[in-house]
Design a protein around this motif. Structure first.
Motif, PDB file in Angstrom:
ATOM      1  N   LEU A 189       0.792  -1.222   0.000  1.00  0.00           N
ATOM      2  CA  LEU A 189       0.000   0.000   0.000  1.00  0.00           C
ATOM      3  C   LEU A 189       0.828   1.277   0.000  1.00  0.00           C
ATOM      4  O   LEU A 189       0.460   2.254  -0.643  1.00  0.00           O
ATOM      5  CB  LEU A 189      -0.949   0.002   1.201  1.00  0.00           C
ATOM      6  N   ASP A 190       1.944   1.307   0.708  1.00  0.00           N
ATOM      7  CA  ASP A 190       2.724   2.537   0.782  1.00  0.00           C
ATOM      8  C   ASP A 190       3.365   2.923  -0.539  1.00  0.00           C
ATOM      9  O   ASP A 190       3.800   4.064  -0.701  1.00  0.00           O
ATOM     10  CB  ASP A 190       3.822   2.405   1.846  1.00  0.00           C
ATOM     11  N   TYR A 191       3.420   1.987  -1.502  1.00  0.00           N
ATOM     12  CA  TYR A 191       4.176   2.217  -2.732  1.00  0.00           C
ATOM     13  C   TYR A 191       3.359   1.924  -3.987  1.00  0.00           C
ATOM     14  O   TYR A 191       3.906   1.831  -5.075  1.00  0.00           O
ATOM     15  CB  TYR A 191       5.441   1.334  -2.731  1.00  0.00           C
ATOM     16  N   VAL A 192       2.057   1.810  -3.849  1.00  0.00           N
ATOM     17  CA  VAL A 192       1.223   1.366  -4.965  1.00  0.00           C
ATOM     18  C   VAL A 192       0.717   2.555  -5.771  1.00  0.00           C
ATOM     19  O   VAL A 192       0.354   3.601  -5.218  1.00  0.00           O
ATOM     20  CB  VAL A 192       0.046   0.508  -4.446  1.00  0.00           C
ATOM     21  N   SER A 193       0.684   2.407  -7.087  1.00  0.00           N
ATOM     22  CA  SER A 193       0.304   3.511  -7.968  1.00  0.00           C
ATOM     23  C   SER A 193      -1.205   3.685  -8.029  1.00  0.00           C
ATOM     24  O   SER A 193      -1.964   2.741  -7.778  1.00  0.00           O
ATOM     25  CB  SER A 193       0.836   3.263  -9.377  1.00  0.00           C
ATOM     26  N   PRO A 194      -1.668   4.890  -8.369  1.00  0.00           N
ATOM     27  CA  PRO A 194      -3.112   5.124  -8.473  1.00  0.00           C
ATOM     28  C   PRO A 194      -3.806   4.203  -9.472  1.00  0.00           C
ATOM     29  O   PRO A 194      -4.934   3.757  -9.223  1.00  0.00           O
ATOM     30  CB  PRO A 194      -3.191   6.589  -8.913  1.00  0.00           C
ATOM     31  N   GLU A 195      -3.138   3.914 -10.593  1.00  0.00           N
ATOM     32  CA  GLU A 195      -3.781   3.060 -11.600  1.00  0.00           C
ATOM     33  C   GLU A 195      -3.916   1.618 -11.111  1.00  0.00           C
ATOM     34  O   GLU A 195      -4.862   0.915 -11.489  1.00  0.00           O
ATOM     35  CB  GLU A 195      -3.041   3.118 -12.931  1.00  0.00           C
ATOM     36  N   GLN A 196      -2.990   1.153 -10.268  1.00  0.00           N
ATOM     37  CA  GLN A 196      -3.147  -0.169  -9.682  1.00  0.00           C
ATOM     38  C   GLN A 196      -4.337  -0.193  -8.738  1.00  0.00           C
ATOM     39  O   GLN A 196      -5.120  -1.155  -8.728  1.00  0.00           O
ATOM     40  CB  GLN A 196      -1.884  -0.564  -8.919  1.00  0.00           C
ATOM     41  N   ILE A 197      -4.463   0.851  -7.940  1.00  0.00           N
ATOM     42  CA  ILE A 197      -5.570   0.921  -6.987  1.00  0.00           C
ATOM     43  C   ILE A 197      -6.909   0.913  -7.716  1.00  0.00           C
ATOM     44  O   ILE A 197      -7.864   0.261  -7.284  1.00  0.00           O
ATOM     45  CB  ILE A 197      -5.444   2.202  -6.129  1.00  0.00           C
ATOM     46  N   VAL A 202      -1.824  -1.398 -16.521  1.00  0.00           N
ATOM     47  CA  VAL A 202      -0.591  -0.759 -16.075  1.00  0.00           C
ATOM     48  C   VAL A 202       0.555  -1.080 -17.018  1.00  0.00           C
ATOM     49  O   VAL A 202       0.510  -2.049 -17.781  1.00  0.00           O
ATOM     50  CB  VAL A 202      -0.209  -1.197 -14.646  1.00  0.00           C
ATOM     51  N   ASP A 203       1.580  -0.239 -16.947  1.00  0.00           N
ATOM     52  CA  ASP A 203       2.828  -0.517 -17.632  1.00  0.00           C
ATOM     53  C   ASP A 203       3.963  -0.143 -16.689  1.00  0.00           C
ATOM     54  O   ASP A 203       3.757   0.021 -15.484  1.00  0.00           O
ATOM     55  CB  ASP A 203       2.911   0.226 -18.969  1.00  0.00           C
ATOM     56  N   GLY A 204       5.176  -0.007 -17.224  1.00  0.00           N
ATOM     57  CA  GLY A 204       6.332   0.237 -16.387  1.00  0.00           C
ATOM     58  C   GLY A 204       6.266   1.506 -15.575  1.00  0.00           C
ATOM     59  O   GLY A 204       7.004   1.649 -14.583  1.00  0.00           O
ATOM     60  N   ARG A 205       5.401   2.435 -15.939  1.00  0.00           N
ATOM     61  CA  ARG A 205       5.318   3.677 -15.183  1.00  0.00           C
ATOM     62  C   ARG A 205       4.712   3.477 -13.798  1.00  0.00           C
ATOM     63  O   ARG A 205       4.892   4.317 -12.911  1.00  0.00           O
ATOM     64  CB  ARG A 205       4.554   4.716 -15.997  1.00  0.00           C
ATOM     65  N   CYS A 206       4.018   2.374 -13.587  1.00  0.00           N
ATOM     66  CA  CYS A 206       3.556   2.099 -12.218  1.00  0.00           C
ATOM     67  C   CYS A 206       4.753   1.726 -11.346  1.00  0.00           C
ATOM     68  O   CYS A 206       4.779   2.048 -10.150  1.00  0.00           O
ATOM     69  CB  CYS A 206       2.475   1.025 -12.202  1.00  0.00           C
ATOM     70  N   ASP A 207       5.767   1.082 -11.927  1.00  0.00           N
ATOM     71  CA  ASP A 207       6.989   0.802 -11.180  1.00  0.00           C
ATOM     72  C   ASP A 207       7.778   2.083 -10.906  1.00  0.00           C
ATOM     73  O   ASP A 207       8.423   2.210  -9.852  1.00  0.00           O
ATOM     74  CB  ASP A 207       7.869  -0.176 -11.954  1.00  0.00           C
ATOM     75  N   GLU A 208       7.744   3.029 -11.840  1.00  0.00           N
ATOM     76  CA  GLU A 208       8.382   4.320 -11.604  1.00  0.00           C
ATOM     77  C   GLU A 208       7.739   5.008 -10.393  1.00  0.00           C
ATOM     78  O   GLU A 208       8.440   5.577  -9.545  1.00  0.00           O
ATOM     79  CB  GLU A 208       8.256   5.213 -12.829  1.00  0.00           C
ATOM     80  N   TYR A 209       6.420   4.941 -10.301  1.00  0.00           N
ATOM     81  CA  TYR A 209       5.715   5.521  -9.161  1.00  0.00           C
ATOM     82  C   TYR A 209       6.178   4.852  -7.866  1.00  0.00           C
ATOM     83  O   TYR A 209       6.476   5.522  -6.871  1.00  0.00           O
ATOM     84  CB  TYR A 209       4.208   5.353  -9.342  1.00  0.00           C
ATOM     85  N   GLY A 210       6.240   3.525  -7.867  1.00  0.00           N
ATOM     86  CA  GLY A 210       6.699   2.818  -6.681  1.00  0.00           C
ATOM     87  C   GLY A 210       8.125   3.189  -6.314  1.00  0.00           C
ATOM     88  O   GLY A 210       8.451   3.381  -5.137  1.00  0.00           O
ATOM     89  N   LEU A 211       8.994   3.297  -7.327  1.00  0.00           N
ATOM     90  CA  LEU A 211      10.378   3.690  -7.068  1.00  0.00           C
ATOM     91  C   LEU A 211      10.442   5.099  -6.489  1.00  0.00           C
ATOM     92  O   LEU A 211      11.241   5.371  -5.580  1.00  0.00           O
ATOM     93  CB  LEU A 211      11.191   3.605  -8.360  1.00  0.00           C
ATOM     94  N   ALA A 212       9.598   5.995  -6.982  1.00  0.00           N
ATOM     95  CA  ALA A 212       9.571   7.361  -6.441  1.00  0.00           C
ATOM     96  C   ALA A 212       9.146   7.354  -4.974  1.00  0.00           C
ATOM     97  O   ALA A 212       9.673   8.131  -4.160  1.00  0.00           O
ATOM     98  CB  ALA A 212       8.649   8.238  -7.271  1.00  0.00           C
ATOM     99  N   CYS A 213       8.196   6.503  -4.625  1.00  0.00           N
ATOM    100  CA  CYS A 213       7.803   6.377  -3.212  1.00  0.00           C
ATOM    101  C   CYS A 213       8.980   5.899  -2.373  1.00  0.00           C
ATOM    102  O   CYS A 213       9.204   6.378  -1.250  1.00  0.00           O
ATOM    103  CB  CYS A 213       6.631   5.405  -3.075  1.00  0.00           C
TER     104      CYS A 213
END
Length: 313
Positions: A189-197, A202-213
């Motif tokens: 939950l602390d690292y999950v992207s809005p589109e996953q929620i 999804v694509d690799g940009r959800c991992d970018e969001y997680g990495l930014a967290c």
């Protein structure tokens, strides 16, 4: 493994899929990881066993086996090598290289926020691993400190070597949402992207969001959206603006806030095109736009022996 035994409670000295169990490294909600010995090749491995209910999900089981093999085919210095993945006695397992180091969750819990150069070095290695996976159509979907292993590097110019792990639970193709077919959410939950929620593709940009967290936490000691309950955390990911890193780290330039705000944008199209592009912008966000000089490695004491998932949030 003896018939009828609970694989998540397997005692030391047992045997699973030909691997001899030595000790338990860690346990999460969906899996347990053991240090084990492979007598066939006389090597130590990290052996991950998934919860039995996942093996009963035919779609998940087939996808796990296929994608674990795809992950095993990636030869990348910052991805934990996968040796084998399969099913035994109704249990899904994956055998990986045992890494002598500690995970980023453990490091942050022990030492607190990192120096900016160390945070950037770690993020760059994770970004390189993620972009390599994305080029093969794999999306990790659970980038978090517990899945980032930090071992000693080779010299003063490379003080740490970072590995990204847990590719056995990746999701292949852009059409998959954040849930398995049995309704279990994939992600933390602390690292999950809005589109996953939202359950959107999804694509690799959800991992970018997680990495930014993760980067936010390495710099401040806290993930960007800390709330009183899980529902509030999910709502914040979808609706709230991330707090400024410089509020907790006045030693950093305000440009760092802008970079993280872009990587944490609610819409994937508003983020950086790749994880390495995000880190490049982060690296440039220093006073005078200079590349940060080598900083101290994030070791406050001796490296602890641990394997993947040693302490997981």
């Amino acid at each position: 493994m003896s018939g009828g035994a609970d694989p998540l409670r397997e005692p030391a000295g047992g045997e699973i899929a030909g691997y001899r169990i030595e000790s338990r490294l860690g346990r999460g909600g969906m899996a347990v990881v053991y240090r084990a010995h492979d007598p066939r090749l006389d090597r130590t491995v990290a052996l991950k066993l998934l919860a039995p209910e996942l093996a009963r999900d035919d779609v998940f089981r087939q996808r796990f086996t296929h994608e674990s093999r795809a992950a095993a085919a990636i030869d990348h210095p910052h991805i934990v090598p996968v040796f084998e993945a399969g099913e035994t006695d109704g249990v899904l397992y994956i055998a990986m290289r045992y890494v002598d180091g500690l995970d980023l969750r453990h490091l942050l819990d022990r030492d607190g926020p990192l120096a900016f150069p160390a945070a950037v070095r770690i993020a760059a290695q994770v970004a390189s691993a993620l972009d390599a996976a994305h080029e093969r159509g794999l999306v990790h979907r659970d980038v978090k400190p517990g899945n980032i292993l930090v071992a000693r590097g080779t010299d003063s110019d490379h003080p740490e070597h970072v590995y990204l792990t847990d590719f056995g639970l990746t999701k292949k193709s852009l059409s998959l949402t954040g849930f398995t077919s049995v309704g279990q959410f994939v992600g933390t939950l602390d690292y999950v992207s809005p589109e996953q929620i939202a359950g959107r593709p999804v694509d690799g940009r959800c991992d970018e969001y997680g990495l930014a967290c993760v980067v936010h936490e390495t710099l401040t000691g806290r993930p960007p959206f800390v709330r009183d309950d899980d529902t509030a955390v999910l709502r914040a990911h979808r609706n709230d603006e991330p707090p400024a890193v410089t509020a907790a780290r006045p030693d950093l330039d305000g440009a760092v806030d802008k970079v993280l705000a872009k990587a944490l944008a609610k819409a994937p199209d508003d983020r950086y095109p790749t994880c390495l592009a995000f880190v490049a912008a982060l690296r440039a966000a220093t006073p005078g736009n200079r590349r940060p000089v080598a900083g101290p490695p994030p070791w406050a004491g001796p490296v602890l022996r641990s394997g993947p998932f040693a302490r997981r949030r």
